[in-house]
Design a protein around this motif. Structure first.
Motif, PDB file in Angstrom:
ATOM      1  N   ARG A   1      -2.892  11.301  -6.173  1.00  0.00           N
ATOM      2  CA  ARG A   1      -1.963  10.478  -6.981  1.00  0.00           C
ATOM      3  C   ARG A   1      -2.713  10.250  -8.418  1.00  0.00           C
ATOM      4  O   ARG A   1      -3.912  10.010  -8.250  1.00  0.00           O
ATOM      5  CB  ARG A   1      -1.576   9.266  -6.348  1.00  0.00           C
TER       6      ARG A   1
ATOM      7  N   ARG B   1      -7.480   5.618 -16.450  1.00  0.00           N
ATOM      8  CA  ARG B   1      -6.589   6.622 -15.884  1.00  0.00           C
ATOM      9  C   ARG B   1      -7.686   6.994 -14.771  1.00  0.00           C
ATOM     10  O   ARG B   1      -8.795   7.153 -14.986  1.00  0.00           O
ATOM     11  CB  ARG B   1      -5.907   7.448 -16.510  1.00  0.00           C
TER      12      ARG B   1
ATOM     13  N   VAL C   1      -6.632   9.708  -7.678  1.00  0.00           N
ATOM     14  CA  VAL C   1      -6.805   8.722  -6.497  1.00  0.00           C
ATOM     15  C   VAL C   1      -6.560   9.905  -5.232  1.00  0.00           C
ATOM     16  O   VAL C   1      -5.267  10.132  -5.180  1.00  0.00           O
ATOM     17  CB  VAL C   1      -5.995   7.661  -6.107  1.00  0.00           C
TER      18      VAL C   1
ATOM     19  N   CYS D   1      -0.243  -1.670 -12.741  1.00  0.00           N
ATOM     20  CA  CYS D   1      -0.649  -0.133 -12.169  1.00  0.00           C
ATOM     21  C   CYS D   1       0.509   0.878 -12.201  1.00  0.00           C
ATOM     22  O   CYS D   1       1.915   0.167 -11.904  1.00  0.00           O
ATOM     23  CB  CYS D   1      -0.949  -0.133 -10.553  1.00  0.00           C
ATOM     24  N   ASP D   2       0.470   2.068 -12.614  1.00  0.00           N
ATOM     25  CA  ASP D   2       1.440   2.946 -12.655  1.00  0.00           C
ATOM     26  C   ASP D   2       1.238   4.125 -11.873  1.00  0.00           C
ATOM     27  O   ASP D   2      -0.005   4.796 -12.211  1.00  0.00           O
ATOM     28  CB  ASP D   2       2.154   3.724 -14.007  1.00  0.00           C
ATOM     29  N   TRP D   3       1.631   4.635 -10.805  1.00  0.00           N
ATOM     30  CA  TRP D   3       1.409   5.679  -9.845  1.00  0.00           C
ATOM     31  C   TRP D   3       2.179   6.993 -10.003  1.00  0.00           C
ATOM     32  O   TRP D   3       3.605   6.869 -10.313  1.00  0.00           O
ATOM     33  CB  TRP D   3       1.540   5.139  -8.334  1.00  0.00           C
TER      34      TRP D   3
ATOM     35  N   LEU E   1      -3.871   2.564 -15.364  1.00  0.00           N
ATOM     36  CA  LEU E   1      -3.916   1.151 -15.511  1.00  0.00           C
ATOM     37  C   LEU E   1      -3.696   0.488 -16.892  1.00  0.00           C
ATOM     38  O   LEU E   1      -4.145   0.972 -17.971  1.00  0.00           O
ATOM     39  CB  LEU E   1      -5.163   0.500 -15.084  1.00  0.00           C
TER      40      LEU E   1
ATOM     41  N   VAL F   1      -4.971  -2.078  -6.517  1.00  0.00           N
ATOM     42  CA  VAL F   1      -4.142  -2.913  -6.887  1.00  0.00           C
ATOM     43  C   VAL F   1      -4.476  -4.493  -7.133  1.00  0.00           C
ATOM     44  O   VAL F   1      -4.200  -5.075  -8.194  1.00  0.00           O
ATOM     45  CB  VAL F   1      -2.757  -3.200  -5.951  1.00  0.00           C
TER      46      VAL F   1
ATOM     47  N   LEU G   1      -3.146   7.785 -11.357  1.00  0.00           N
ATOM     48  CA  LEU G   1      -3.213   6.232 -11.541  1.00  0.00           C
ATOM     49  C   LEU G   1      -3.159   6.017 -13.299  1.00  0.00           C
ATOM     50  O   LEU G   1      -4.415   6.323 -13.751  1.00  0.00           O
ATOM     51  CB  LEU G   1      -3.988   5.377 -10.673  1.00  0.00           C
TER      52      LEU G   1
ATOM     53  N   ARG H   1      -6.020   2.063  -2.239  1.00  0.00           N
ATOM     54  CA  ARG H   1      -4.931   1.892  -3.195  1.00  0.00           C
ATOM     55  C   ARG H   1      -4.773   0.151  -3.245  1.00  0.00           C
ATOM     56  O   ARG H   1      -4.528  -0.208  -4.044  1.00  0.00           O
ATOM     57  CB  ARG H   1      -3.795   2.355  -2.524  1.00  0.00           C
TER      58      ARG H   1
END
Length: 81
Positions: free
Chosen positions: A35, A49, A52, A25-27, A39, A15, A37, A11
């Protein structure tokens, strides 16, 4: 080198690379084990996308897929640097 079986290390690498490339980043939690992700580029478009895994030591194939999936954005072996 990033510990490939450590979610926090993966992670943090994501980032750092996103910031270096001017991405945001949007989680989102998609399940207890992974998760999602997104971008975003500065223009508000989704640049990439990815999924993770939260327990990458248990699912090394997902880590490999993550590395391959983001290679076009961050370069080959981005997880190794």
């Amino acid at each position: 080198m990033v510990e490939r079986d450590d979610y926090a290390a993966i992670r943090d690498r994501l980032v750092a690379l996103a910031r270096a490339h001017g991405l945001r980043c949007d989680w989102a939690e998609t399940s207890r084990r992974q998760r999602f992700l997104l971008l975003w580029d500065p223009a508000g478009r989704v640049a990439a996308r990815a999924i993770v895994p939260l327990y990458p030591g248990e699912t090394p194939e997902l880590v490999e897929a993550l590395e391959r999936g983001l290679a076009t954005l961050f370069g080959d072996d981005w997880l190794e640097d």
